[in-house]
Scaffold this motif. Structure first.
Motif, mmCIF file in Angstrom:
data_model
loop_
_atom_site.group_PDB
_atom_site.id
_atom_site.type_symbol
_atom_site.label_atom_id
_atom_site.label_comp_id
_atom_site.label_asym_id
_atom_site.label_seq_id
_atom_site.Cartn_x
_atom_site.Cartn_y
_atom_site.Cartn_z
ATOM 1 N N SER A 636 3.208 7.570 11.181
ATOM 2 C CA SER A 636 4.442 6.884 10.792
ATOM 3 C C SER A 636 4.910 5.878 11.847
ATOM 4 N N GLU A 733 1.402 4.603 1.916
ATOM 5 C CA GLU A 733 2.574 4.370 1.078
ATOM 6 C C GLU A 733 2.284 4.647 -0.396
ATOM 7 N N VAL A 736 2.183 8.437 -0.838
ATOM 8 C CA VAL A 736 3.496 9.079 -0.838
ATOM 9 C C VAL A 736 4.223 8.816 -2.162
ATOM 10 N N LEU A 737 4.151 7.601 -2.630
ATOM 11 C CA LEU A 737 4.842 7.263 -3.881
ATOM 12 C C LEU A 737 4.244 8.015 -5.063
ATOM 13 N N SER A 740 5.150 11.625 -5.242
ATOM 14 C CA SER A 740 6.563 11.971 -5.398
ATOM 15 C C SER A 740 6.941 12.651 -6.722
ATOM 16 N N ALA A 747 8.071 13.853 -0.558
ATOM 17 C CA ALA A 747 7.786 12.432 -0.689
ATOM 18 C C ALA A 747 8.984 11.605 -0.235
ATOM 19 N N GLU A 748 10.178 12.007 -0.621
ATOM 20 C CA GLU A 748 11.370 11.261 -0.187
ATOM 21 C C GLU A 748 11.489 11.297 1.335
ATOM 22 N N TRP A 751 8.862 9.105 2.851
ATOM 23 C CA TRP A 751 9.164 7.703 2.570
ATOM 24 C C TRP A 751 10.223 7.190 3.552
ATOM 25 N N GLU A 752 11.163 8.049 3.817
ATOM 26 C CA GLU A 752 12.197 7.707 4.772
ATOM 27 C C GLU A 752 11.590 7.572 6.174
ATOM 28 N N HIS A 756 11.650 3.434 5.147
ATOM 29 C CA HIS A 756 12.249 2.859 3.941
ATOM 30 C C HIS A 756 13.570 3.544 3.642
ATOM 31 N N VAL A 760 12.250 6.568 -3.324
ATOM 32 C CA VAL A 760 10.992 6.232 -4.003
ATOM 33 C C VAL A 760 11.194 5.546 -5.347
ATOM 34 N N ALA A 763 11.570 2.005 -4.762
ATOM 35 C CA ALA A 763 10.303 1.416 -4.316
ATOM 36 C C ALA A 763 9.391 1.110 -5.488
#
Length: 841
Positions: A636, A733, A736-737, A740, A747-748, A751-752, A756, A760, A763
């Motif tokens: 990350s 990315e 992860v999406l 979700s 996933a959230e 994503w954070e 972001h 999601v 996104a």
RNA sequence: GCGAAAGUGGCGGAACUGGCAGACGCGCCGGACUUAGGAUCCGGUAGCCGUAAGGCUUUGGGGGUUCGACUCCCCCCUUUCGCACCA
């Protein structure tokens, strides 16, 4: 490095979703809508994983559709009336309402802990006056349209539940709920005229192309349409689908329940009566399922066969059903198995009247399959020589002209008996006035509220009859003394239209505003158990049409796509409290988290299939999530920063291009698996492959020391190549999406972590780039005489001639061509998959 | 009895319109790291023969169509589900 701690993460995001009202929706004509629904729940107490599997399936679909830009309605509610609540009251003294509301509270908490993305502000419970007043409203509408009526009839009675059951609720002669043997009673009952819609329900089934065939077949069989004719044999009307065999009708059979039989029993006295009593004493269900031997007795009476002009005897037979057709049939022993057995047993004459199209007149002493089939008429007077189908048309027409019969369509489906002699249900909103007779309650007086009852005895009559304050009420028409109906409605009434109410759940002037249903309806994706294939799912189709005819909707069909989810078994058996084999989702969440539970249930088998629960499998899913966590966590910092350009293919090395290709291949595959295929298990395996690929890539490029466990401090390597950063970012990315919908909390969080802010859904679903997914090289298998003998690695755009040349030259292949003659070379396939097939002799 | 669906490794299951059977996971075996590993990472894993290269067999059984069959056709077996005297 932070460990994967589902408990903290899940709490955090569940709170966030609640506080931001993340899943609440309103009508938005600018966006495409998607109505995703799982069959609502009976609040039995605790949901086990078998129950929640269904909600997980719906949630994956709902979350994925949201990410794809749909305005998604995903509501939930409670099928909250019903017998268990009342039984609990009888047993423990808890009021049904208390019991129900407590259960709802607990189960709602369970669903929230699993992270199902419901629009909770639309939650409804059918036991509230705000809901059931509209049951009463539609009931009165149906009464006005002659779709609801009352009659005395012989009904299915469950001694265990102390109430009447609809035909749909009798399974193999037993109560669908408690399994008691169902008996019969004669009662005044309310019915819904579902038979009026029989043809439409049948025709509408053809439009349900996204329903499982199995369900449609079951519904068709249940409706049971058969074309035939009614023919009068003097005063007795019979129904037959084989009027072409009428010259062979050597006797008439009446059901023991037939009105004439009852009459004759009185007239003829003891002997007649005794035989009859014996049939009636025979277990109703045994009689209906054919377990009882076919028998009958001669009534001593005869009628004239209107076509042969000959007298035929009238018998009473135990296998003729009073409730189907006219309760009377013509016996054609030469062409019907049952009639044949009957004739043999009682030495009745057998006359063959159909011969096979290419054969002789059959031996009347034998019963074969062919004898029951269509053929050509013989021994049938003027009709001799006609094929069966033509004969049926002509005989039916002649019967009509002679006014002794007519063509008719007979259904197996019967009207839906909705009266229940129980407390915990919707009061039927009619009164009986001494002067006006039966009068519906006025619309403005709705709801007719269920009175608070304090004592539950379980006695076999309507509990409401014991409450004078409820029973005695003024007549809505004349104001005089009247008594309320004390039966309540079948709870299947509640569930027949709740999906419409979800579109506008707080409306207090109508069941729903037609505009809201016009926007949201129909349900695009509906999932639930097959056990509702004929009960709930046929009633809902009926009710939707009733609401249509009342003018509140233009929908014919309520559910566009139906998915029947498989059950979850434990130790080979359905989970149940009594068997002690339930798996409580909360226990699993405690151990592995909601995300792992969801992922496991989605991954272990296709949604339609039943699954066998294993703790080891759940642990495997947990391991996968932890693996994703470690990967993203360690990357990350590198890939989460701002200003990382999109990967440009020209600057990438082979490994980087390979990872990009895998990323886009995975996007394509997972997207299709989810939508439209709903192959959730293979979607998950696609994501697993991408993760494996990412690990391999990181290993090779030494992004970080992948061998370290999460309890070790990571040694993050410096990634030198910008291309590497770019392709990793894209891959992670996308991963992860796409993960979700399955593991929304994690996933959230990831994503954070990746920098972001918007979540999601904002996104959106990752986009597939066909150019990137295209491989520059491909492997082409080579077969010799059908056996795999070699593999060629060639450029993706290699020509057939090149392939042929390379194939023959390949060492492994050449060995098998030695000394042989090539007869044929087939080069097949296209796109990413080709094959060379060589035939030699 | 009628109807429908399904039979693939030790297990759950993949294989979109006929085109490399066994993806992915569980389990098991091995290696690395380690005081230790039931953590993690890497590898192996349908069966038989072979040290190996390789070969043979294999999608319930039998036949067929095809250059090619888990996939299509016919017969049989098994399982599950639905309907079950509907005239």
């Amino acid at each position: 490095m932070a460990d994967y701690k589902p408990r903290t993460i899940e709490k955090k995001w569940q709170d966030h979703w609640r506080d931001t009202r993340a899943f609440e929706v309103t009508e938005d004509p600018a966006r495409p809508k998607f109505y995703c629904l799982e069959m609502f729940a009976y609040p039995s107490g605790h949901a086990h994983v078998g129950h929640v599997r269904n909600y997980m399936i719906g949630d994956v679909v709902a979350r994925m559709k949201r990410m794809r830009g749909f305005n998604v309605l995903h509501p939930f509610g409670w099928d909250a009336f019903g017998l268990p609540a009342e039984n609990a009251a009888i047993k423990h003294g808890t009021h049904p309402e208390t019991w129900t509301l407590d259960n709802i509270e607990h189960m709602k908490g369970q669903l929230q802990r699993i992270g199902i993305s419901y629009a909770w502000e639309r939650e409804l419970a059918t036991c509230t006056p705000e809901y059931y007043r509209w049951n009463q409203w539609i009931f009165i509408k149906m009464l006005e349209r002659d779709l609801a009526y009352k009659r005395r009839s012989s009904v299915n009675w469950c001694p265990g539940c102390n109430t009447v059951l609809a035909n749909e609720q009798v399974v193999n002669g037993e109560c669908w709920r408690c399994g008691s043997a169902v008996s019969t009673r004669d009662l005044e009952q309310w019915f819904f005229r579902i038979t009026k819609y029989a043809d439409e329900l049948l025709a509408g089934a053809k439009t349900l192309t996204e329903w499982p065939d199995k369900v449609l077949t079951m519904q068709r069989n249940w409706i049971g349409r058969s074309e035939g004719a009614r023919v009068h044999f003097d005063g007795i009307e019979v129904f037959t689908t084989r009027i072409d065999t009428i010259y062979g009708a050597n006797f008439i059979l009446l059901a023991p329940e037939h009105a004439l039989v009852q009459e004759w029993a009185k007239a003829d006295g003891a002997a007649f009566d005794a035989s009859l009593k014996r049939f009636q004493g025979q277990d109703r269900t045994a009689r209906m399922t054919g377990e009882v031997e076919k028998e009958g007795f001669d009534t001593g009476r005869t009628v004239i066969n209107p076509f042969t002009g000959q007298p035929v005897p009238i018998w009473v037979a135990n296998f003729v059903l009073g409730e189907y057709g006219t309760g009377a049939v013509m016996g054609v022993p030469a062409h019907d198995q049952r009639d044949f057995e009957f004739a043999r047993k009682y030495n009745l004459p057998v006359t063959a009247v159909i011969r096979p199209a290419d054969g002789d007149i059959p031996d009347a002493a034998a019963m074969t399959e062919a004898a029951e089939a269509d053929g050509v008429l013989v021994n049938s007077g003027a009709y001799d020589g006609l094929p069966s189908d033509q004969a049926r048309a002509k005989l039916t027409e002649d019967a009509r002209q002679r006014q002794i019969g007519e063509g008719t369509i007979q259904y197996r489906l019967k009207d839906w008996g909705i009266s229940r002699q129980r407390y915990w249900g919707t009061p039927i909103p009619v009164l009986y006035c001494d002067t006006c007779g039966m009068v519906p309650e006025k619309y403005e007086n709705l709801p007719v509220e269920l009175p608070r009852m304090t004592e539950f005895t379980g006695r076999g009559d309507s509990p409401l009859a014991q409450i004078p304050e409820f029973v005695n009420a003024p007549c809505p028409r004349c104001g005089g003394t009247a008594r309320r109906e004390t039966d309540t409605m079948d709870t299947f009434v509640d569930s027949s239209w709740y999906f419409l109410r979800f579109c506008d759940p707080h409306n207090d002037t109508l069941p729903f505003d037609p505009a809201t249903v016009a926007y949201w309806g129909p349900v695009d994706f509906y999932s639930g158990g097959v056990e509702h294939a004929i009960l709930h799912l046929i009633y809902s189709r009926f009710f939707t049409r009733v609401f249509r005819d009342v003018g509140l909707t233009t929908l014919d069909e309520p559910f566009t796509r139906l998915l029947t989810q498989g059950m979850v078994l434990k130790d080979g058996q359905v989970m149940s409290k009594s068997k002690g084999n339930v798996v409580d989702p909360d226990d699993m969440i405690d151990k592995f988290g909601a995300d792992a539970l969801r992922l496991y249930v989605m991954f272990v088998a296709p949604p339609e299939k039943e699954i066998e629960w294993t703790d080891a499998g759940l642990e495997g899913s947990w391991r996968f999530l932890a693996r994703v966590w470690r990967l993203v966590d360690q990357l990350s910092e590198t890939i989460g920063g701002a200003g990382i350009p999109a990967p440009a293919s020209g600057e990438l090395n082979d490994d980087e291009r390979g990872l990009r290709r895998k990323t886009h291949e995975t996007i394509r595959r997972v997207t299709l698996d989810l939508d439209p295929r709903v192959h959730l298990n293979t979607a998950v395996s696609g994501l697993m492959e991408l993760v494996n690929e990412l690990y391999a890539f990181c290993n090779k490029s030494q992004c970080f020391d992948v061998g370290r466990g999460q309890d070790d401090v990571a040694s993050v390597g410096v990634i030198e190549r910008p291309g590497t950063v770019a392709v990793l970012k894209e891959a992670v990315e996308a991963l992860v999406l796409m993960l979700s919908p399955f593991a929304p909390h994690m996933a959230e969080e990831l994503w954070e972590k990746l920098g972001h802010a918007g979540g999601v859904v904002a996104a959106g679903w990752p986009a597939f780039d066909a150019e990137v997914a295209k491989a520059s090289e491909m492997t082409v298998p080579v077969q010799v005489n059908g056996k795999l003998r070699g593999r060629l690695t060639v450029a993706a755009d290699a020509s057939d001639d090149q392939l042929r040349e390379l194939a023959v030259a390949d060492a492994g292949v050449a060995k098998h061509l030695e000394g042989k003659t090539i007869r044929k070379v087939v080069i097949a396939g296209g796109g990413g998959s080709r094959i060379v097939s060589i035939v030699v002799t």
